[in-house]
Design an enzyme around this catalytic site. Structure first.
Site, PDB file in Angstrom:
ATOM      1  N   LEU A 114       0.876  -1.170   0.000  1.00  0.00           N
ATOM      2  CA  LEU A 114       0.000   0.000   0.000  1.00  0.00           C
ATOM      3  C   LEU A 114       0.916   1.223   0.000  1.00  0.00           C
ATOM      4  O   LEU A 114       2.001   1.192   0.593  1.00  0.00           O
ATOM      5  CB  LEU A 114      -0.896   0.021   1.244  1.00  0.00           C
ATOM      6  N   ASP A 115       0.457   2.295  -0.639  1.00  0.00           N
ATOM      7  CA  ASP A 115       1.258   3.517  -0.669  1.00  0.00           C
ATOM      8  C   ASP A 115       1.430   4.071   0.739  1.00  0.00           C
ATOM      9  O   ASP A 115       0.633   3.787   1.636  1.00  0.00           O
ATOM     10  CB  ASP A 115       0.573   4.592  -1.527  1.00  0.00           C
ATOM     11  N   GLN A 116       2.403   4.922   0.883  1.00  0.00           N
ATOM     12  CA  GLN A 116       2.701   5.559   2.179  1.00  0.00           C
ATOM     13  C   GLN A 116       1.453   6.201   2.780  1.00  0.00           C
ATOM     14  O   GLN A 116       1.170   6.075   3.964  1.00  0.00           O
ATOM     15  CB  GLN A 116       3.840   6.573   1.933  1.00  0.00           C
TER      16      GLN A 116
END
Ligand code: URA
Length: 246
Positions: A114-116
């Protein structure tokens, strides 16, 4: 299995460190009648899934393979070597990060990333074949995302996401398996593949912008309400079946 080997397999350090923990009286184990002190590293223990033991007062069930669920908060990178934000793995106890593996990387690994700035549900495991299976494009595990958009959603955008949009790294259009505008700025989107920044790029392709992203469900399992951001817990067999569809 010897007690020191059990601790070693569960990520408590080298065999020498594990033997030291046991000899110093930090370990209790259930030999059949509840937890008892055990200071002999060579103590033979009948090992089985869920065997109860404790290290420095913390109860740890034995798991041949670790399957855990984490509620990812924003501000963490899904990488062991993050570039700008803290690593997601720092949210896990050292034993989960140190479980010995045949490969160069130790411990549990995230199944997909998952993105930051994305929050929500993440599965981590040291079961290599499962990571491979669940990450494979042929294994169409649906994932549900709650998307907050910058601009108001309209029926045309929703229809285009369902029909398919072309992203720059693939000639084939990618489409949402399900897509519903829950509110003016809230889209519920189900994807069965996991391309890089897929949700953000799909929304950009229909002329909108993601300002908030949360993964609320994997397979048939929703993120448990009692698992707060930053918390993790073991996944039961029943939950595993919901997650993988098996
Ligand atoms: N799609 C994105 O754009 N980001 C994520 O983190 C997950 C899916």
């Amino acid at each position: 299995m010897q007690l020191q080997d059990i601790l070693y397999s569960q990520g408590f350090g080298t065999r020498r460190i594990c033997a030291g923990l046991i000899q110093q009286g930090y370990v209790q184990v259930d030999l059949g009648n509840g937890l008892v002190d055990c200071d002999d590293p060579l103590q033979e223990v009948d090992v089985h899934e869920g065997l109860a033991y404790s290290v420095q007062g913390v109860l740890w069930p034995y798991h041949a393979k670790a399957y855990v669920l984490l509620h990812k908060p924003a501000g963490y990178e899904c990488s062991h070597k993050p570039s700008a934000w803290p690593s997601l793995y720092t949210l896990l106890p050292p034993a989960l990060r140190q479980r010995p593996q045949k490969s160069a990387v130790q411990g549990v690994q995230a199944v997909g990333r998952l993105d930051q700035d994305t929050t929500g549900m993440l599965v981590l495991t040291d079961d290599g074949p499962l990571i491979h299976r669940m990450s494979s494009p042929r294994h169409h595990v649906p994932k549900v995302y709650e998307v907050t958009t910058d601009d108001p959603l309209d029926a045309k955008q929703v229809q285009r996401l369902l029909d398919g949009v072309v992203l720059d790294d693939s000639p084939k259009p990618v489409r949402a398996a399900a897509c519903e505008a829950v509110a003016e700025h809230h889209l519920r989107l189900t994807l069965t593949e996991g391309k890089y920044h897929q949700v953000k790029r799909m929304l950009a392709a229909v002329g909108n912008k993601v300002v908030g992203l949360h993964r609320s469900q994997i397979g048939a399992m929703p993120l448990p309400e009692d698992l707060k951001p930053g918390q993790w817990r073991w996944i039961s067999d029943e939950e595993m079946a919901l997650l993988t569809g098996k």
